[in-house]
Design a protein around this motif. Structure first.
Motif, PDB file in Angstrom:
ATOM      1  N   GLY A  43       0.874  -0.951   0.090  1.00 45.93           N
ATOM      2  CA  GLY A  43      -0.006  -0.328   0.510  1.00 45.93           C
ATOM      3  C   GLY A  43       0.505   1.186  -0.057  1.00 45.93           C
ATOM      4  N   LEU A  44       1.909   0.781  -0.298  1.00 45.86           N
ATOM      5  CA  LEU A  44       2.884   2.556  -0.895  1.00 45.86           C
ATOM      6  C   LEU A  44       2.620   2.719  -1.967  1.00 45.86           C
ATOM      7  CD1 LEU A  44       6.193   2.056   1.873  1.00 45.86           C
ATOM      8  CD2 LEU A  44       3.999   2.548   2.669  1.00 45.86           C
ATOM      9  N   ASP A  45       3.070   3.940  -2.336  1.00 46.23           N
ATOM     10  CA  ASP A  45       3.324   4.857  -3.659  1.00 46.23           C
ATOM     11  C   ASP A  45       4.382   4.191  -4.162  1.00 46.23           C
ATOM     12  OD1 ASP A  45       5.227   7.040  -2.769  1.00 46.23           O
ATOM     13  OD2 ASP A  45       3.203   7.822  -1.949  1.00 46.23           O
ATOM     14  N   GLU A  46       4.170   4.457  -5.405  1.00 48.80           N
ATOM     15  CA  GLU A  46       5.567   4.447  -5.490  1.00 48.80           C
ATOM     16  C   GLU A  46       6.905   5.172  -5.353  1.00 48.80           C
ATOM     17  OE1 GLU A  46       6.822   3.270 -10.928  1.00 48.80           O
ATOM     18  OE2 GLU A  46       4.877   3.542 -10.186  1.00 48.80           O
ATOM     19  N   GLU A  47       6.482   6.204  -5.212  1.00 46.23           N
ATOM     20  CA  GLU A  47       7.791   7.197  -5.156  1.00 46.23           C
ATOM     21  C   GLU A  47       8.556   6.551  -3.785  1.00 46.23           C
ATOM     22  OE1 GLU A  47       9.010  11.702  -5.030  1.00 46.23           O
ATOM     23  OE2 GLU A  47       6.680  10.953  -4.631  1.00 46.23           O
ATOM     24  N   ARG A  48       7.656   7.092  -2.836  1.00 50.32           N
ATOM     25  CA  ARG A  48       8.110   5.895  -1.733  1.00 50.32           C
ATOM     26  C   ARG A  48       8.909   5.050  -1.713  1.00 50.32           C
ATOM     27  NH1 ARG A  48       5.371   5.858   4.723  1.00 50.32           N
ATOM     28  NH2 ARG A  48       6.996   6.047   5.571  1.00 50.32           N
ATOM     29  N   CYS A  49       8.483   3.815  -2.040  1.00 55.77           N
ATOM     30  CA  CYS A  49       9.100   2.225  -2.169  1.00 55.77           C
ATOM     31  C   CYS A  49      10.583   3.167  -2.927  1.00 55.77           C
ATOM     32  CB  CYS A  49       8.038   1.753  -3.617  1.00 55.77           C
ATOM     33  SG  CYS A  49       6.999   1.076  -2.838  1.00 55.77           S
ATOM     34  N   SER A  50       9.902   3.774  -4.113  1.00 55.69           N
ATOM     35  CA  SER A  50      12.340   3.760  -5.019  1.00 55.69           C
ATOM     36  C   SER A  50      12.885   4.349  -3.968  1.00 55.69           C
ATOM     37  CB  SER A  50      11.539   4.448  -6.433  1.00 55.69           C
ATOM     38  OG  SER A  50      12.759   5.122  -6.676  1.00 55.69           O
ATOM     39  N   GLU A  51      11.939   5.914  -3.642  1.00 56.67           N
ATOM     40  CA  GLU A  51      13.156   6.158  -1.849  1.00 56.67           C
ATOM     41  C   GLU A  51      13.985   5.584  -1.404  1.00 56.67           C
ATOM     42  OE1 GLU A  51      11.235   9.456  -1.015  1.00 56.67           O
ATOM     43  OE2 GLU A  51      11.112  10.307  -2.622  1.00 56.67           O
ATOM     44  N   THR A  52      12.892   4.630  -1.234  1.00 60.62           N
ATOM     45  CA  THR A  52      13.594   3.742   0.278  1.00 60.62           C
ATOM     46  C   THR A  52      14.430   2.390  -0.416  1.00 60.62           C
ATOM     47  OG1 THR A  52      11.469   3.759   1.264  1.00 60.62           O
ATOM     48  CG2 THR A  52      12.488   1.745   2.162  1.00 60.62           C
ATOM     49  N   GLY A  53      14.198   2.086  -1.151  1.00 60.88           N
ATOM     50  CA  GLY A  53      14.982   1.172  -2.584  1.00 60.88           C
ATOM     51  C   GLY A  53      16.171   2.035  -2.236  1.00 60.88           C
ATOM     52  N   GLU A  54      16.591   3.350  -2.893  1.00 61.00           N
ATOM     53  CA  GLU A  54      17.710   3.773  -3.305  1.00 61.00           C
ATOM     54  C   GLU A  54      18.414   3.892  -1.657  1.00 61.00           C
ATOM     55  OE1 GLU A  54      16.786   7.491  -4.671  1.00 61.00           O
ATOM     56  OE2 GLU A  54      16.361   6.940  -6.571  1.00 61.00           O
ATOM     57  N   ALA A  55      17.822   3.924  -0.447  1.00 63.59           N
ATOM     58  CA  ALA A  55      17.972   4.632   0.336  1.00 63.59           C
ATOM     59  C   ALA A  55      19.042   2.926   1.375  1.00 63.59           C
ATOM     60  CB  ALA A  55      17.432   4.623   1.509  1.00 63.59           C
ATOM     61  N   LEU A  56      17.959   1.955   0.568  1.00 62.99           N
ATOM     62  CA  LEU A  56      18.730   0.378   1.501  1.00 62.99           C
ATOM     63  C   LEU A  56      19.665   0.720   0.873  1.00 62.99           C
ATOM     64  CD1 LEU A  56      18.169  -1.659   3.007  1.00 62.99           C
ATOM     65  CD2 LEU A  56      16.603  -3.182   1.239  1.00 62.99           C
ATOM     66  N   GLY A  57      19.838   0.950  -0.980  1.00 60.54           N
ATOM     67  CA  GLY A  57      20.951   0.419  -1.466  1.00 60.54           C
ATOM     68  C   GLY A  57      21.975   0.922  -1.064  1.00 60.54           C
ATOM     69  N   GLN A  58      21.810   2.328  -0.948  1.00 63.37           N
ATOM     70  CA  GLN A  58      23.169   3.373  -0.533  1.00 63.37           C
ATOM     71  C   GLN A  58      23.849   2.260   0.602  1.00 63.37           C
ATOM     72  OE1 GLN A  58      21.316   6.706  -0.046  1.00 63.37           O
ATOM     73  NE2 GLN A  58      21.833   7.051  -2.307  1.00 63.37           N
ATOM     74  N   THR A  59      23.197   1.878   1.663  1.00 63.71           N
ATOM     75  CA  THR A  59      23.472   1.442   3.145  1.00 63.71           C
ATOM     76  C   THR A  59      23.928   0.051   2.918  1.00 63.71           C
ATOM     77  OG1 THR A  59      21.585   2.437   3.942  1.00 63.71           O
ATOM     78  CG2 THR A  59      22.094   0.890   5.900  1.00 63.71           C
ATOM     79  N   ILE A  60      23.453  -0.498   2.959  1.00 62.85           N
ATOM     80  CA  ILE A  60      23.705  -1.813   2.113  1.00 62.85           C
ATOM     81  C   ILE A  60      25.755  -2.126   1.598  1.00 62.85           C
ATOM     82  CG2 ILE A  60      23.928  -4.132   0.972  1.00 62.85           C
ATOM     83  CD1 ILE A  60      22.011  -3.342   3.735  1.00 62.85           C
ATOM     84  N   SER A  61      25.940  -0.394   0.237  1.00 63.41           N
ATOM     85  CA  SER A  61      27.210  -0.425  -0.325  1.00 63.41           C
ATOM     86  C   SER A  61      28.124   0.239   0.654  1.00 63.41           C
ATOM     87  CB  SER A  61      26.820   0.813  -1.534  1.00 63.41           C
ATOM     88  OG  SER A  61      25.970  -0.264  -2.490  1.00 63.41           O
ATOM     89  N   ARG A  62      27.351   0.856   1.651  1.00 62.46           N
ATOM     90  CA  ARG A  62      28.220   1.685   2.243  1.00 62.46           C
ATOM     91  C   ARG A  62      28.875   0.376   3.795  1.00 62.46           C
ATOM     92  NH1 ARG A  62      28.034   3.074   7.762  1.00 62.46           N
ATOM     93  NH2 ARG A  62      25.730   3.309   8.129  1.00 62.46           N
ATOM     94  N   LEU A  63      27.871  -0.271   3.759  1.00 59.56           N
ATOM     95  CA  LEU A  63      28.283  -1.189   4.894  1.00 59.56           C
ATOM     96  C   LEU A  63      29.589  -2.344   4.121  1.00 59.56           C
ATOM     97  CD1 LEU A  63      24.863  -1.603   6.506  1.00 59.56           C
ATOM     98  CD2 LEU A  63      26.959  -0.319   7.321  1.00 59.56           C
TER      99      LEU A  63
END
Length: 272
Positions: free
Chosen positions: A247-267
């Motif tokens: 039930g989340l809009d596409e923009e919020r899913c995209s933003e969350t995905g980018e943030a998760l990717g950045q976090t995992i890449s740093r770790l």
């Protein structure tokens, strides 16, 4: 959920059950229709229905797993069978069988899951542990989907980095104070994690089994699901971080995905 065992010689069994406040018809659809299966189990799923048909699931394109349907009794019993390769069968290997039995209950349905034919040899101990954790989580997710997000298509946000080190070391990397944050050890306890952009992942712990798996219901993402699996071994292996969004809009899913990717890449730099 209850755990039990009933295994043929040389094998062992995972037996679990869960009560769901949904009709047997709704539960059956979630088990037997590809788009609904993809909303609580694997993100890629398809079903060729009926006895003699197949169920195909995958967590990534090109990694499909197809099981044969041996029993198809709508709203009662679904049985999937994975036969061993001919050479393994010649050495005594038996089919792996997955049974879902649906029992009508007042106010809903009790689902009994039995996964049998798992080898009892010591070199299968880790696989058995991981599969037990997986079924505990997925039965919970089935209930959560049907009770909280019925008929809602899931958006899967995930990262699958290559990692090095032991499970303990990787656990400390992702759940360290300078990473997502620490997690509780008991189901039912509240957790509060953060992605690098400040996105909050807050909610209630479902499963916490260091250093194997963590899962939680993420109230800050409309009661989505966080599932972290550390199932690899050896010098270099893949871990999984999965966010199920409903039930989340596409923009919020995209933003969350980018943030998760950045976090995992740093770790885990250089491990993609």
């Amino acid at each position: 959920m209850k755990n039990g065992s009933a295994a043929a010689p040389g094998t062992r069994t995972i037996a679990l059950s869960v009560d769901i406040a949904a009709s047997p018809e709704a539960v059956w659809r979630a088990l037997s229709e590809g788009d609904r299966l993809a909303s609580w189990f694997s993100p890629i799923a398809s079903v060729d229905p009926g006895e003699g048909g197949t169920v195909t699931v995958a967590w990534a394109e090109g990694a499909e797993w197809t099981s044969d349907i041996a029993v198809w009794r709508p709203v009662e019993h679904l049985q999937l069978v994975d036969n061993p390769p001919d050479e393994a069968a010649a050495e005594g290997a038996v089919p792996m069988v997955l049974d879902y039995h649906l029992e009508p209950r007042e106010g809903g349905t009790r689902v009994h899951l039995v996964n049998s034919g798992l080898l009892s040899s010591k070199d299968w101990d880790d696989a058995f542990h991981m599969m037990t954790n997986g079924w505990r989580f997925f039965l919970w997710n089935l209930r959560h989907y049907l009770e909280r997000h019925p008929d809602t298509r899931r958006a899967m946000i995930s990262e699958r980095p290559w990692v090095t080190g032991t499970r303990e070391e990787v656990w400390d990397t992702i759940f360290g104070a300078d990473a997502l944050g620490t997690v509780p050890t008991r189901p039912g306890d509240a957790f509060s994690l953060r992605l690098d952009d400040g996105t909050a992942l807050e909610g209630t712990t479902i499963l916490s089994d260091r250093p194997w798996a963590f899962a939680g219901m993420v109230s800050s993402l409309n009661d989505g699901i966080l599932h972290v699996e550390l199932e690899g071994t050896g010098e270099r292996w893949k871990m999984g971080v999965w966010l199920s969004a409903y039930g989340l809009d596409e923009e919020r899913c995209s933003e969350t995905g980018e943030a998760l990717g950045q976090t995992i890449s740093r770790l885990f730099p250089g491990q993609e």
